[in-house]
Design a protein around this motif. Sequence first.
Motif, PDB file in Angstrom:
ATOM      1  N   ALA A 109       0.864  -1.166   0.052  1.00  0.00           N
ATOM      2  CA  ALA A 109       0.069  -0.142  -0.032  1.00  0.00           C
ATOM      3  C   ALA A 109       0.791   1.371   0.056  1.00  0.00           C
ATOM      4  N   LEU A 119      -2.720  -6.764   5.370  1.00  0.00           N
ATOM      5  CA  LEU A 119      -2.979  -6.480   4.168  1.00  0.00           C
ATOM      6  C   LEU A 119      -2.374  -7.282   3.100  1.00  0.00           C
ATOM      7  N   GLU A 134     -12.395  -4.737  -1.429  1.00  0.00           N
ATOM      8  CA  GLU A 134     -11.968  -3.719  -2.151  1.00  0.00           C
ATOM      9  C   GLU A 134     -11.059  -2.540  -1.390  1.00  0.00           C
ATOM     10  N   VAL A 135     -10.153  -3.112  -0.348  1.00  0.00           N
ATOM     11  CA  VAL A 135      -9.404  -2.109   0.365  1.00  0.00           C
ATOM     12  C   VAL A 135      -8.168  -1.663  -0.273  1.00  0.00           C
ATOM     13  N   PHE A 136      -7.644  -2.530  -1.444  1.00  0.00           N
ATOM     14  CA  PHE A 136      -6.478  -2.342  -2.047  1.00  0.00           C
ATOM     15  C   PHE A 136      -6.572  -1.722  -3.495  1.00  0.00           C
ATOM     16  N   ASP A 137      -5.877  -0.649  -3.674  1.00  0.00           N
ATOM     17  CA  ASP A 137      -6.059  -0.044  -5.196  1.00  0.00           C
ATOM     18  C   ASP A 137      -4.977  -0.441  -5.938  1.00  0.00           C
ATOM     19  N   LEU A 178      -9.747  -1.408  -7.480  1.00  0.00           N
ATOM     20  CA  LEU A 178     -10.036  -1.968  -6.112  1.00  0.00           C
ATOM     21  C   LEU A 178     -10.269  -3.470  -6.005  1.00  0.00           C
TER      22      LEU A 178
END
Lengths: 161, 161
Positions: free
Chosen positions: B30, B117, B142-145, B151
Amino acid sequence: MLNIRSAQCRDRDAIWTLFHDVVSDGTTYAYPSDIEKAEGLRLWMDDPRACYVAEREGAIVGTYYLKDNQPGRGAHVCNAGYMVRADARGQGIGQALCEHSLKAARRLGYEAMQYNLVVATNEAAVHLWKKMGFDIVGTLPEVFDHAEKGLVDAHVMYRRL
Amino acid sequence: MLNIRSAQCRDRDAIWTLFHDVVSDGTTYAYPSDIEKAEGLRLWMDDPRACYVAEREGAIVGTYYLKDNQPGRGAHVCNAGYMVRADARGQGIGQALCEHSLKAARRLGYEAMQYNLVVATNEAAVHLWKKMGFDIVGTLPEVFDHAEKGLVDAHVMYRRL
């Protein structure tokens, strides 16, 4: 009448008193019980993207912070933490802070909110977060060293905004 | 012959090159893609409790850090992050780093290890952590772009030590 507003410099002592009482209790937050004032205020008030207080009759009875839960590619999800003064619990202040934080987070452009360590024995909190639309995404075994109960589980909770 | 050892000051440039390549890729960590060297090295090498490198024929081909996952009442659980140079993947270096980190974490007195994560599309990592004894405790939507896929979900993974 409860007024929720941005924390100001003049609130530092009141926030620290509240923070210190909650952390010393050792049942809900992971901060070290002997954390010092400067470090506590840095983590709760200064480093986060926003910090609010709930004021009632001129006294600070609650506070919350809002920050990115992860940097960069995870920064569209926020994290928040809430504290209510012991003698003011059970009066809807936690819920008012949470509702306020959900609006504030949307205004800041966040797409979801995540709590990383909801202590499972803190049933009032778990119940309130569920009522506020959060799901328990997973439960981590014995990751919190509770001051009275020893090692207890904690939940990761999440909701979209 | 792979040698895993504590990172030294002289490794800073090599760790930064590896870190920067992995982060720029935007598919697994991230950290902001445009993170600067001083900040990247602070987060990976300086702030954590330990940082190791995997050396092969005089070159750094992998690195990992180990740190408290939470302060105070959560500090008996550690967190770790691993990176392997792109041209050295698929050769067991990630597994060697993980095995090394599990031993190092036990030596430091940690009772469990948690990844907060793990990008769900990073199937090689998810597969390896499962093989290393980690369970998926929960999956955050969908917490990671992701740089290519947009997402995507990420797992929280955990194992006792």
